[in-house]
Design an enzyme around this catalytic site. Sequence first.
Site, PDB file in Angstrom:
ATOM      1  N   TYR A 150      39.353  36.123  40.451  1.00 14.95           N
ATOM      2  CA  TYR A 150      40.455  35.961  40.850  1.00 14.95           C
ATOM      3  C   TYR A 150      40.727  34.377  40.560  1.00 14.95           C
ATOM      4  O   TYR A 150      41.911  33.864  40.243  1.00 14.95           O
ATOM      5  CB  TYR A 150      40.841  36.093  42.349  1.00 14.95           C
ATOM      6  CG  TYR A 150      40.771  37.730  42.474  1.00 14.95           C
ATOM      7  CD1 TYR A 150      41.751  38.261  42.414  1.00 14.95           C
ATOM      8  CD2 TYR A 150      39.417  38.305  42.806  1.00 14.95           C
ATOM      9  CE1 TYR A 150      41.904  39.762  42.601  1.00 14.95           C
ATOM     10  CE2 TYR A 150      39.649  39.725  43.373  1.00 14.95           C
ATOM     11  CZ  TYR A 150      40.777  40.422  43.037  1.00 14.95           C
ATOM     12  OH  TYR A 150      40.732  41.936  43.112  1.00 14.95           O
ATOM     13  N   GLU A 203      34.734  51.060  29.911  1.00 15.54           N
ATOM     14  CA  GLU A 203      34.602  50.206  29.167  1.00 15.54           C
ATOM     15  C   GLU A 203      33.579  49.620  28.496  1.00 15.54           C
ATOM     16  O   GLU A 203      33.241  49.227  27.470  1.00 15.54           O
ATOM     17  CB  GLU A 203      35.577  49.337  29.574  1.00 15.54           C
ATOM     18  CG  GLU A 203      37.353  49.602  29.703  1.00 15.54           C
ATOM     19  CD  GLU A 203      38.319  48.550  30.341  1.00 15.54           C
ATOM     20  OE1 GLU A 203      37.728  47.577  30.523  1.00 15.54           O
ATOM     21  OE2 GLU A 203      39.393  49.015  30.334  1.00 15.54           O
ATOM     22  N   CYS A 243      44.144  45.417  35.773  1.00 12.03           N
ATOM     23  CA  CYS A 243      43.481  44.652  37.217  1.00 12.03           C
ATOM     24  C   CYS A 243      42.062  45.120  37.557  1.00 12.03           C
ATOM     25  O   CYS A 243      41.499  44.536  38.439  1.00 12.03           O
ATOM     26  CB  CYS A 243      44.475  44.838  38.246  1.00 12.03           C
ATOM     27  SG  CYS A 243      45.140  46.651  38.752  1.00 12.03           S
ATOM     28  N   HIS A 244      41.664  46.315  36.832  1.00 14.52           N
ATOM     29  CA  HIS A 244      40.400  46.662  37.226  1.00 14.52           C
ATOM     30  C   HIS A 244      39.325  45.765  36.479  1.00 14.52           C
ATOM     31  O   HIS A 244      38.009  45.850  37.073  1.00 14.52           O
ATOM     32  CB  HIS A 244      40.071  48.281  36.670  1.00 14.52           C
ATOM     33  CG  HIS A 244      40.306  48.387  35.171  1.00 14.52           C
ATOM     34  ND1 HIS A 244      41.450  48.614  34.554  1.00 14.52           N
ATOM     35  CD2 HIS A 244      39.519  48.240  34.162  1.00 14.52           C
ATOM     36  CE1 HIS A 244      41.417  48.487  33.162  1.00 14.52           C
ATOM     37  NE2 HIS A 244      39.871  48.509  33.058  1.00 14.52           N
ATOM     38  N   ASN A 286      50.159  44.985  40.973  1.00 17.46           N
ATOM     39  CA  ASN A 286      50.363  45.590  39.711  1.00 17.46           C
ATOM     40  C   ASN A 286      50.654  46.877  39.765  1.00 17.46           C
ATOM     41  O   ASN A 286      50.067  47.687  40.069  1.00 17.46           O
ATOM     42  CB  ASN A 286      48.949  45.263  38.843  1.00 17.46           C
ATOM     43  CG  ASN A 286      49.224  45.701  37.525  1.00 17.46           C
ATOM     44  OD1 ASN A 286      50.126  45.740  37.125  1.00 17.46           O
ATOM     45  ND2 ASN A 286      47.710  45.976  36.827  1.00 17.46           N
TER      46      ASN A 286
END
Length: 179
Positions: free
Chosen positions: A98, A156, A129-130, A121
Amino acid sequence: MTRLVQRSLSSPLGPLRLVASDLALVGIYFPDHHPTPAHAGEEAARHPVLDVAARELDEYFAGRRRGFTMVLDPRGTAFQRAVWQALADIGFGEQRTYADLARAIGNPRAVRAVGAANGRNPLSIVLPCHRVVGTGGALTGYAGGLAAKQWLLAHEAALAVIRSDGDAPHGDLLRQVST
């Protein structure tokens, strides 16, 4: 008022609700999305925006897509949109804190406000946002739940190792759509 349409999409994370205007995708929501989504629309089995979104998300979940090209129109304040654009700039398989996002938008003291905007979001997964974690890499809240966040990060990470040629960065996903 702009007419909205929606469709459910099966995913490894459960059904996702896709919401669109005639011009752009405005929301992707989990079954128990928190906070509760503000947008809803009439069911649409076929719709050009929803068709593209469903195809691209299916490709992402199948490991054949690392970036998105669909037109997005997340609705929020100027500050929220700045945070969401910073999300779009986080590369596939990467993570930011953040504090990193606050610096990216030129307001390093706004860490809590960035966290609040991140939590609002409306386009989970596409505006990633993950990929935002707490200081030291701690997993923090996610609209679809921490299990979904863990799944997305692992998905990912595995693909980033397997395939390093990648797609082009997201670029400016938050094009202003006049409705």
